[in-house]
Design an enzyme around this catalytic site. Structure first.
Site, PDB file in Angstrom:
ATOM      1  N   ARG A 126      12.278  -3.243  -8.015  1.00 38.32           N
ATOM      2  CA  ARG A 126      10.900  -2.846  -8.305  1.00 38.32           C
ATOM      3  C   ARG A 126      10.766  -2.504  -9.779  1.00 38.32           C
ATOM      4  NH1 ARG A 126       7.994  -1.315  -3.834  1.00 38.32           N
ATOM      5  NH2 ARG A 126       6.215  -1.632  -5.240  1.00 38.32           N
ATOM      6  N   LYS A 153       4.189   5.330   5.030  1.00 35.08           N
ATOM      7  CA  LYS A 153       3.557   4.013   5.023  1.00 35.08           C
ATOM      8  C   LYS A 153       3.435   3.419   6.419  1.00 35.08           C
ATOM      9  CE  LYS A 153       5.283   3.124   0.348  1.00 35.08           C
ATOM     10  NZ  LYS A 153       5.990   2.182  -0.555  1.00 35.08           N
ATOM     11  N   PRO A 202       0.819  -1.206   0.000  1.00 36.01           N
ATOM     12  CA  PRO A 202       0.000   0.000   0.000  1.00 36.01           C
ATOM     13  C   PRO A 202       0.859   1.264   0.000  1.00 36.01           C
ATOM     14  CG  PRO A 202      -0.776  -1.574   1.642  1.00 36.01           C
ATOM     15  CD  PRO A 202       0.532  -2.087   1.135  1.00 36.01           C
ATOM     16  N   GLU A 203       0.426   2.254  -0.777  1.00 37.72           N
ATOM     17  CA  GLU A 203       1.129   3.528  -0.777  1.00 37.72           C
ATOM     18  C   GLU A 203       0.550   4.426   0.319  1.00 37.72           C
ATOM     19  OE1 GLU A 203       2.402   5.109  -4.464  1.00 37.72           O
ATOM     20  OE2 GLU A 203       2.169   3.222  -5.541  1.00 37.72           O
TER      21      GLU A 203
END
Length: 264
Positions: free
Chosen positions: A253, A52, A2-3
């Site tokens: 990523r 986060k 989740p951002e």
């Protein structure tokens, strides 16, 4: 993972659900038992987010730090809650609502000193009113690291994840490999303002929306996801110029960009 907008939404939700209310806290999974026993029956004061990281604060000064990581998730249900299903690390319940936390990277007891230490090692969070973009730019501009890498570094800017990273770089025509030392301050300020606005939309809507209305056409994304400019569009034509969107792995990523709209 989740951002930041998701964690800020959770903070607002948990504050709305439990603020100034005595809550029952337990750890059905058994990995948070001692901490839950300490918190059980206490008054929940508020929840806050830093990037986060989610922090629950109790009236006593006790705190809980949660980092959802890749697999963490909160459920939110009316009370009385059904018996727990699966690996519930932490359950919080009032007389009207309850939440279950499953699969977090971190769920740990915190003190105010622990929170100070956490905040000290994070970059500015675009969703917090006290965030200072100059602090992020100072780190960016003195580094030869790629900007695409630094936007994902939580020590530089807290809360930005892979989607916002790819989309904001595209929206401002910045190549993800541009060294930080080559980033103009005015360009960075424009990018920061855009990140603030986009993430605020994410908090309100509960989803990431980055595409401008005039560019918002064509079929929905994979499994109904909102459309994007370049994120997860490797090999597809750019929505603006038609050039094939490129992609590669940067520091573990996936990274996406348009070589025409985001020149070297």
């Amino acid at each position: 993972m989740p951002e930041g907008h998701t964690v800020h939404r959770l903070a607002r939700l948990h504050t709305r659900r439990f603020r100034n209310t005595p809550v029952r806290v337990s750890s059905p999974q058994g990995r948070f038992v001692a901490e839950a026993e300490r918190l059980d029956g206490q008054v929940f004061a508020r929840a806050e987010a830093w990037g986060k990281h989610l922090v629950h604060e109790y009236a006593s000064g006790d705190m809980v730090h949660v980092h959802l990581g890749l697999y963490g998730k909160f459920s939110d249900v009316p009370a009385p809650m059904d018996p727990p299903v699966g690996q519930v690390r932490m359950r919080i319940e009032s007389d009207t609502r309850g939440v279950d936390l499953r699969g977090p990277t971190a769920c740990e007891y915190f003190t105010p000193a622990d929170l100070d230490a956490l905040v000290a090692r994070l970059g500015p969070d675009p969703l917090r009113p006290d965030a200072d973009p100059d602090r992020a730019f100072a780190r960016i501009h003195r580094s030869k690291r790629a900007l695409g890498s630094m936007l994902m570094d939580q020590k530089v800017i807290a809360g930005v994840g892979n989607v916002y990273r790819a989309e904001v770089l595209f929206r401002h025509g910045v190549h993800p490999m541009r060294p930080g030392t080559d980033v103009d301050e005015a360009v960075w300020q424009d990018m920061w303002d855009d990140i603030v606005e986009l993430m605020a939309v994410g908090v309100r809507k509960g989803k990431i929306i980055t595409i401008r209305p005039q560019d918002d056409h064509g079929p929905r994304g994979l499994r109904g996801r909102p459309r994007s400019y370049v994120y997860r569009r490797r090999g597809e034509p750019c929505r603006i110029c038609g050039t094939t969107v490129l992609g590669e792995v940067m520091e573990g990523r996936n990274l996406f960009w348009c070589p025409t709209c985001q020149p070297d």
